[in-house]
Scaffold this active site. Structure first.
Site, PDB file in Angstrom:
ATOM      1  N   LYS A 250      -0.026  -7.201   8.897  1.00 56.79           N
ATOM      2  CA  LYS A 250       1.079  -7.869   9.600  1.00 56.79           C
ATOM      3  C   LYS A 250       0.563  -8.321  10.967  1.00 56.79           C
ATOM      4  O   LYS A 250      -0.342  -9.139  11.013  1.00 56.79           O
ATOM      5  CB  LYS A 250       2.285  -6.927   9.668  1.00 56.79           C
TER       6      LYS A 250
ATOM      7  N   THR B 278       0.584  -0.677   7.857  1.00 47.03           N
ATOM      8  CA  THR B 278      -0.131  -1.640   7.026  1.00 47.03           C
ATOM      9  C   THR B 278      -1.144  -2.328   7.938  1.00 47.03           C
ATOM     10  O   THR B 278      -1.099  -2.192   9.154  1.00 47.03           O
ATOM     11  CB  THR B 278       0.817  -2.691   6.418  1.00 47.03           C
TER      12      THR B 278
HETATM   13  N1  DSN Z   1       8.163  -6.129   3.201  1.00 48.70           N
HETATM   14  C1  DSN Z   1       7.745  -5.877   4.554  1.00 48.70           C
HETATM   15  C2  DSN Z   1       8.525  -6.688   5.522  1.00 48.70           C
HETATM   16  O1  DSN Z   1       8.739  -7.850   5.250  1.00 48.70           O
HETATM   17  O2  DSN Z   1       8.913  -6.194   6.571  1.00 48.70           O
HETATM   18  C3  DSN Z   1       7.758  -4.459   4.897  1.00 48.70           C
HETATM   19  O3  DSN Z   1       7.044  -3.764   3.936  1.00 48.70           O
END
Ligand code: DSN
Length: 411
Positions: free
Chosen positions: A226, A223
């Protein structure tokens, strides 16, 4: 947001409330971060109006001259950042990206190895309720009970026995470095495709704070929102020999039109991550996590694997007479956002597990240093230990507000 205030004051008010929540709270959800204003401006641009099914120079709609340049720039920057042979910048998010990887390389029923969800893996790594576990024949490896770490000898044993078509390395709640080279050696022994999901650690890899799987692995998904600190979205990087299949799988296999405004925002984020300051950020994310983990352990809390090499940690809170769900609630009350988490071999249920997961990407973006991180750890311990004492919780809330004021986010 002048226009929004006239058109839709209700939504403007909610955006204002959420902005205030972010400004006045401490964000420790390991998968969250604060995108830059530049990223948000690209997201809020005219590019949201365009359809561009297809790829650069091969679109199914007219008027894509500018979009082609945007997507080319995103690709060029991403390749430079991660030193990958090929990248597809269109996946809408992490699970769709992983689905596209499976569709490109596997047939339903094919065997895959992946880390079990409650040992730190992700739903899309073969959990039985997820499409991955429903469509493919996943065998899940675990962490060792004693060490809380993945034991590569055990992974090898499972691989030799199961002879999977693909070996997947990646996690959403594991605080130790993965041994990419060993995964690759095991995969080569059994003739498996190597697939790394670096969604959580992409920013740390881009910032050169931890090792990259890209030299070893066939396919790497991530992704972009993050640790990488871009817009919500995903990318798939791969060796040239998988490029055609991956692209075909994303479009037309999985998706229609890419979100061009988010592609532009990805390009902005890659540009930001290519700057020297990003390497400082990545190093500080880990320093802050290690400072926080050390302080929590000193206060008697058990951290799975007894520490962290990256941005996150899973904390067993049950020794303080509280569950993960209750800890998440109490921490919310004092203005600290966390996510409840199962711990490996958890005797409790996923909706009310034994642990919480903490991460430092967002607070590091906000400028918190190791001392601030230790102060946050102390506040967490105090809140958990005094979870039924409202007066005490109120005073912890005040100290959190003071810390947030010291490190303003938007003002
Ligand atoms: N939902 C994410 C997380 O919090 O790690 C991963 O997709």
């Amino acid at each position: 947001m002048k226009t929004l205030s006239q058109t839709d004051p209700a939504i403007l008010e909610l955006i204002g409330k959420e902005t205030k929540r972010q400004e006045e709270g401490i964000e420790l959800i390991a998968s969250e971060n604060y995108a830059s204003k530049a990223v948000m401006e690209a997201l809020g641009s005219s590019l949201t109006n365009k359809y561009s099914e297809g790829y650069v120079g091969k679109r199914y709609y007219g008027g894509n001259q500018v979009i082609d340049e945007v997507e080319s720039l995103a690709i060029e920057r991403c390749k430079k950042l991660f030193n990958c042979e090929h990248v597809n910048v269109q996946p809408l998010s992490g699970s769709p990206a992983n689905a596209a990887v499976y569709f490109a390389t596997l047939k339903p029923g094919d065997k895959v190895l992946g880390l079990q969800l409650d040992h730190g893996g992700h739903l899309s790594h073969g959990h039985p309720v997820n499409f991955s576990g429903l469509l493919y024949n996943f065998t899940q490896y675990q962490v060792d009970k004693e060490t809380g770490r993945i034991n590569m000898e055990k992974v090898r044993e499972i691989a030799l026995k199961e002879k999977p078509k693909m070996i997947l390395a990646g996690f959403s709640a594991y605080s130790r470095n993965l041994e990419w080279k060993k995964f690759k050696e095991i995969a080569d022994e059994v003739g498996a495709i190597t697939f790394a999901d670096i969604a959580h650690i992409a920013g740390l890899i881009a910032g050169k704070a931890i090792e990259s799987p890209i030299p070893y692995f066939d396919i790497v998904s991530s992704t972009t929102h993050k640790t990488l600190r871009g817009p919500r979205g995903a990318i798939i990087m791969c060796k040239e020999k998988f490029a055609k299949d991956i692209d075909k799988s994303v479009f037309p296999g999985m998706q229609g039109g890419p979100h061009d405004h988010a592609t532009a925002a990805r390009a902005v984020a890659f540009h930001e991550a290519l700057q020297p300051e990003f390497q400082t950020y990545a190093k500080n994310v880990i320093e802050n996590a290690q400072a926080m983990a050390a302080e929590l352990m000193a206060a008697g809390l058990k951290i799975i694997s007894d520490g962290t090499d990256n941005h996150l940690m899973v904390v067993d809170v049950t020794s303080k007479g509280i569950s993960g769900k209750e800890a998440e609630r109490v921490l919310d009350l004092v203005g600290i956002s966390t996510s409840r988490s199962t711990i490996p071999f958890d005797p409790r249920k996923p909706m009310d597990p034994s642990g919480i997961r903490l991460g430092t990407p967002a607070i590091t973006t906000r400028g918190f240093d190791a001392e601030d991180s230790r102060a946050v750890a102390r506040a967490i311990t105090q809140a958990i230990e005094n979870h039924s004492d409202n007066k005490k919780l109120e005073s912890i809330r005040e100290s959190i507000l003071a810390l947030c004021k010291k490190r303003p986010l938007y003002s």
